[in-house]
Motif scaffolding. Sequence first.
Motif, PDB file in Angstrom:
ATOM      1  N   VAL A  59      45.398  17.159 -56.488  1.00 56.46           N
ATOM      2  CA  VAL A  59      45.286  15.699 -56.544  1.00 56.46           C
ATOM      3  C   VAL A  59      43.862  15.344 -56.942  1.00 56.46           C
ATOM      4  O   VAL A  59      42.905  15.889 -56.390  1.00 56.46           O
ATOM      5  CB  VAL A  59      45.624  15.049 -55.178  1.00 56.46           C
ATOM      6  N   ALA A  60      43.717  14.442 -57.905  1.00 55.72           N
ATOM      7  CA  ALA A  60      42.386  14.017 -58.340  1.00 55.72           C
ATOM      8  C   ALA A  60      41.812  12.996 -57.355  1.00 55.72           C
ATOM      9  O   ALA A  60      42.520  12.455 -56.509  1.00 55.72           O
ATOM     10  CB  ALA A  60      42.461  13.419 -59.740  1.00 55.72           C
ATOM     11  N   GLY A  61      40.518  12.746 -57.475  1.00 56.81           N
ATOM     12  CA  GLY A  61      39.883  11.730 -56.631  1.00 56.81           C
ATOM     13  C   GLY A  61      38.752  12.240 -55.775  1.00 56.81           C
ATOM     14  O   GLY A  61      38.015  11.451 -55.184  1.00 56.81           O
ATOM     15  N   GLY A  62      38.608  13.556 -55.674  1.00 58.54           N
ATOM     16  CA  GLY A  62      37.490  14.113 -54.908  1.00 58.54           C
ATOM     17  C   GLY A  62      37.491  13.663 -53.461  1.00 58.54           C
ATOM     18  O   GLY A  62      38.511  13.782 -52.756  1.00 58.54           O
ATOM     19  N   ASN A  63      36.357  13.108 -53.027  1.00 56.40           N
ATOM     20  CA  ASN A  63      36.205  12.714 -51.622  1.00 56.40           C
ATOM     21  C   ASN A  63      36.818  11.358 -51.303  1.00 56.40           C
ATOM     22  O   ASN A  63      36.789  10.933 -50.148  1.00 56.40           O
ATOM     23  CB  ASN A  63      34.720  12.686 -51.241  1.00 56.40           C
ATOM     24  N   LEU A  64      37.347  10.672 -52.297  1.00 57.54           N
ATOM     25  CA  LEU A  64      38.024   9.390 -52.040  1.00 57.54           C
ATOM     26  C   LEU A  64      39.446   9.696 -51.590  1.00 57.54           C
ATOM     27  O   LEU A  64      40.341   9.946 -52.406  1.00 57.54           O
ATOM     28  CB  LEU A  64      38.026   8.526 -53.298  1.00 57.54           C
ATOM     29  N   ARG A  65      39.624   9.690 -50.290  1.00 61.61           N
ATOM     30  CA  ARG A  65      40.907  10.099 -49.726  1.00 61.61           C
ATOM     31  C   ARG A  65      41.301   9.130 -48.617  1.00 61.61           C
ATOM     32  O   ARG A  65      40.560   8.950 -47.645  1.00 61.61           O
ATOM     33  CB  ARG A  65      40.819  11.521 -49.172  1.00 61.61           C
ATOM     34  N   THR A  66      42.449   8.496 -48.774  1.00 62.65           N
ATOM     35  CA  THR A  66      42.928   7.517 -47.804  1.00 62.65           C
ATOM     36  C   THR A  66      44.219   8.012 -47.178  1.00 62.65           C
ATOM     37  O   THR A  66      45.131   8.473 -47.881  1.00 62.65           O
ATOM     38  CB  THR A  66      43.180   6.156 -48.489  1.00 62.65           C
ATOM     39  N   LEU A  67      44.294   7.935 -45.860  1.00 66.06           N
ATOM     40  CA  LEU A  67      45.482   8.351 -45.119  1.00 66.06           C
ATOM     41  C   LEU A  67      46.171   7.105 -44.564  1.00 66.06           C
ATOM     42  O   LEU A  67      45.504   6.181 -44.086  1.00 66.06           O
ATOM     43  CB  LEU A  67      45.104   9.292 -43.972  1.00 66.06           C
ATOM     44  N   SER A  88      36.190  -2.743 -51.081  1.00 70.60           N
ATOM     45  CA  SER A  88      37.189  -1.682 -50.950  1.00 70.60           C
ATOM     46  C   SER A  88      38.444  -2.200 -51.650  1.00 70.60           C
ATOM     47  O   SER A  88      38.371  -3.133 -52.451  1.00 70.60           O
ATOM     48  CB  SER A  88      37.449  -1.349 -49.476  1.00 70.60           C
ATOM     49  N   PHE A  89      39.583  -1.624 -51.319  1.00 71.59           N
ATOM     50  CA  PHE A  89      40.835  -2.019 -51.959  1.00 71.59           C
ATOM     51  C   PHE A  89      41.923  -2.170 -50.910  1.00 71.59           C
ATOM     52  O   PHE A  89      41.846  -1.584 -49.825  1.00 71.59           O
ATOM     53  CB  PHE A  89      41.226  -1.000 -53.028  1.00 71.59           C
ATOM     54  N   ARG A  90      42.918  -2.968 -51.251  1.00 70.60           N
ATOM     55  CA  ARG A  90      43.961  -3.316 -50.286  1.00 70.60           C
ATOM     56  C   ARG A  90      44.596  -2.077 -49.657  1.00 70.60           C
ATOM     57  O   ARG A  90      44.885  -2.048 -48.461  1.00 70.60           O
ATOM     58  CB  ARG A  90      45.031  -4.159 -50.987  1.00 70.60           C
ATOM     59  N   HIS A  91      44.787  -1.039 -50.458  1.00 69.55           N
ATOM     60  CA  HIS A  91      45.404   0.191 -49.956  1.00 69.55           C
ATOM     61  C   HIS A  91      44.380   1.312 -49.768  1.00 69.55           C
ATOM     62  O   HIS A  91      44.740   2.492 -49.716  1.00 69.55           O
ATOM     63  CB  HIS A  91      46.521   0.643 -50.896  1.00 69.55           C
ATOM     64  N   GLY A  92      43.104   0.956 -49.668  1.00 69.72           N
ATOM     65  CA  GLY A  92      42.070   1.948 -49.394  1.00 69.72           C
ATOM     66  C   GLY A  92      41.359   2.416 -50.645  1.00 69.72           C
ATOM     67  O   GLY A  92      41.756   2.132 -51.780  1.00 69.72           O
ATOM     68  N   MET A  93      40.297   3.170 -50.443  1.00 68.51           N
ATOM     69  CA  MET A  93      39.453   3.613 -51.553  1.00 68.51           C
ATOM     70  C   MET A  93      40.183   4.552 -52.505  1.00 68.51           C
ATOM     71  O   MET A  93      39.861   4.625 -53.685  1.00 68.51           O
ATOM     72  CB  MET A  93      38.193   4.284 -51.012  1.00 68.51           C
ATOM     73  N   GLN A  94      41.175   5.272 -52.016  1.00 69.47           N
ATOM     74  CA  GLN A  94      41.913   6.192 -52.891  1.00 69.47           C
ATOM     75  C   GLN A  94      42.699   5.433 -53.954  1.00 69.47           C
ATOM     76  O   GLN A  94      43.097   6.013 -54.974  1.00 69.47           O
ATOM     77  CB  GLN A  94      42.843   7.083 -52.065  1.00 69.47           C
ATOM     78  N   GLN A  95      42.897   4.144 -53.750  1.00 68.61           N
ATOM     79  CA  GLN A  95      43.615   3.342 -54.744  1.00 68.61           C
ATOM     80  C   GLN A  95      42.881   3.354 -56.083  1.00 68.61           C
ATOM     81  O   GLN A  95      43.510   3.261 -57.145  1.00 68.61           O
ATOM     82  CB  GLN A  95      43.783   1.911 -54.235  1.00 68.61           C
ATOM     83  N   GLY A 110      36.502  18.403 -63.926  1.00 68.91           N
ATOM     84  CA  GLY A 110      36.272  17.792 -62.619  1.00 68.91           C
ATOM     85  C   GLY A 110      36.891  16.413 -62.559  1.00 68.91           C
ATOM     86  O   GLY A 110      36.527  15.530 -63.338  1.00 68.91           O
ATOM     87  N   GLY A 111      37.814  16.209 -61.618  1.00 65.36           N
ATOM     88  CA  GLY A 111      38.528  14.945 -61.511  1.00 65.36           C
ATOM     89  C   GLY A 111      38.167  14.159 -60.275  1.00 65.36           C
ATOM     90  O   GLY A 111      39.027  13.483 -59.690  1.00 65.36           O
ATOM     91  N   GLY A 112      36.887  14.212 -59.855  1.00 68.10           N
ATOM     92  CA  GLY A 112      36.415  13.291 -58.831  1.00 68.10           C
ATOM     93  C   GLY A 112      36.147  11.941 -59.472  1.00 68.10           C
ATOM     94  O   GLY A 112      36.471  11.707 -60.640  1.00 68.10           O
ATOM     95  N   ILE A 113      35.519  11.027 -58.738  1.00 68.98           N
ATOM     96  CA  ILE A 113      35.307   9.685 -59.281  1.00 68.98           C
ATOM     97  C   ILE A 113      34.387   9.717 -60.493  1.00 68.98           C
ATOM     98  O   ILE A 113      34.563   8.928 -61.432  1.00 68.98           O
ATOM     99  CB  ILE A 113      34.767   8.729 -58.189  1.00 68.98           C
ATOM    100  N   SER A 114      33.421  10.639 -60.543  1.00 72.08           N
ATOM    101  CA  SER A 114      32.536  10.729 -61.709  1.00 72.08           C
ATOM    102  C   SER A 114      33.318  11.143 -62.953  1.00 72.08           C
ATOM    103  O   SER A 114      33.199  10.520 -64.019  1.00 72.08           O
ATOM    104  CB  SER A 114      31.410  11.732 -61.452  1.00 72.08           C
ATOM    105  N   GLY A 115      34.119  12.190 -62.842  1.00 71.19           N
ATOM    106  CA  GLY A 115      34.875  12.677 -63.980  1.00 71.19           C
ATOM    107  C   GLY A 115      35.943  11.706 -64.434  1.00 71.19           C
ATOM    108  O   GLY A 115      36.118  11.466 -65.641  1.00 71.19           O
ATOM    109  N   LEU A 116      36.682  11.122 -63.496  1.00 74.96           N
ATOM    110  CA  LEU A 116      37.730  10.170 -63.849  1.00 74.96           C
ATOM    111  C   LEU A 116      37.141   8.941 -64.534  1.00 74.96           C
ATOM    112  O   LEU A 116      37.692   8.442 -65.528  1.00 74.96           O
ATOM    113  CB  LEU A 116      38.503   9.746 -62.597  1.00 74.96           C
TER     114      LEU A 116
END
Length: 450
Positions: free
Chosen positions: A39-47, A215-222, A12-18
Amino acid sequence: MVQPAQRILVIGGGISGLSAAWFMQQQGHDVHVLEASEVAGGNLRTLREDGYLVEAGPNSTLDSSLGLGQLIEGLGLQSERVTPSALARRRFVVRDGQLQALPGSPVAFLSTSLFSLPAKLRLCAEPFIGRATTEESIASFVRRRLGREFLDYAINPFVSGVYAGDPERLSVQAATAKVYALEARHGSLIKGGIALMKALKSRQLETGPSGTMVSFRHGMQQLPEALAAALGNRLCCGVQVDLLRRDEQGWQVSAGERHWQAQQVILATPAPVSARLLATLAPAASEALAQMVYPQVVSVTMGFAASQIAHPLDGFGMLMPRCEGIDTLGTLFPSSLFEQRAPAGKVLLTSFIGGRLNPAVAQRRDDEIVAQVLADIRPLLGISGEAEKCWVTRWPAAIPQYELGHLQRLQQIDTALAALPGLHCRSNWRDGIAVADCIEQARLLAGRIG
């Protein structure tokens, strides 16, 4: 004594696994992550599109634990970390079709029209109400301690906004453990709140987590992108694990014709996936996991010209109590909170619809959902015309619900897994659903394993 490095597989490569993999890697262990998605990251997805930065999942998280800070520093993201404007302290709740600011101080509470005079007077009885003797739902707990009006216009909107859940089903002990602890330790929410404020004043906050939203400059997916880069080829995406078994060599993991062996395995997968993988190994754990509910939620983000919105959007966002008869659960004002979320002269609104109490609405077509959200928020914010841009993201299994019996289900899982040394579960279906909670629990798990 220095412990030898172990080979550890994280499924599992969501935020918990990573996060768990990164913390284990920092301890010198040989760690690999297997993620079913491309793509890893689970629900952390920035468009990112046409100057807009859209969070399809979590908009931010609270810097309230050691894990997040260690992760940001270790990944070199200090300069990318952003905090919201002071407007984030202001939250709106709908009452009688109008936006009311949620009071942020005792003086504001006395003067607010969000709660009636009888509701305010009802609070005087709270310190004299005894502790619960059995597990309660959030709704039962709040009605007993604070009264119906506080349930309707404070707690119900909060539950909708955080869990997209039903307060009549959610366990107060599991879903809002810190609130429940105030009663358990102090016998009163008011007494407990006063004790907590005194403790916070005496604590040296500058030496620990700030408790601020980040948060992060380029969004949570960063954040997951940085974790993925740090893990490198130890992160394997597009790998759907279908078999987990134990033999004399340790743990064997299979995905089709591919096989891995490890001394330790961390299941960092949603409850239904964990239930499938544990069906033969630990039937009792699998049964408990299969009982966990994930409602459907749809995220709708709209971009407007600032001139189209009459409301100043001077806050974090607005929540819609279920008793107001509004389908939309809540709306965030991202462009008011963080810089560079929208082009100059534009604003961004992110709304959520569906959830445990309104599953049918998530079954509608995208255009129907967008029309419903706009119809709900138009009169509240004074919106003229249509959105210039729109993004719809569907989460078929959005947020695990910590419903009545949740702690007993966790105990059943832990008891079953105790017979399987080297196997661990780490996901947001336990110990907190927030991003920072997942990271902190991953840090603690890595410490126990290491």
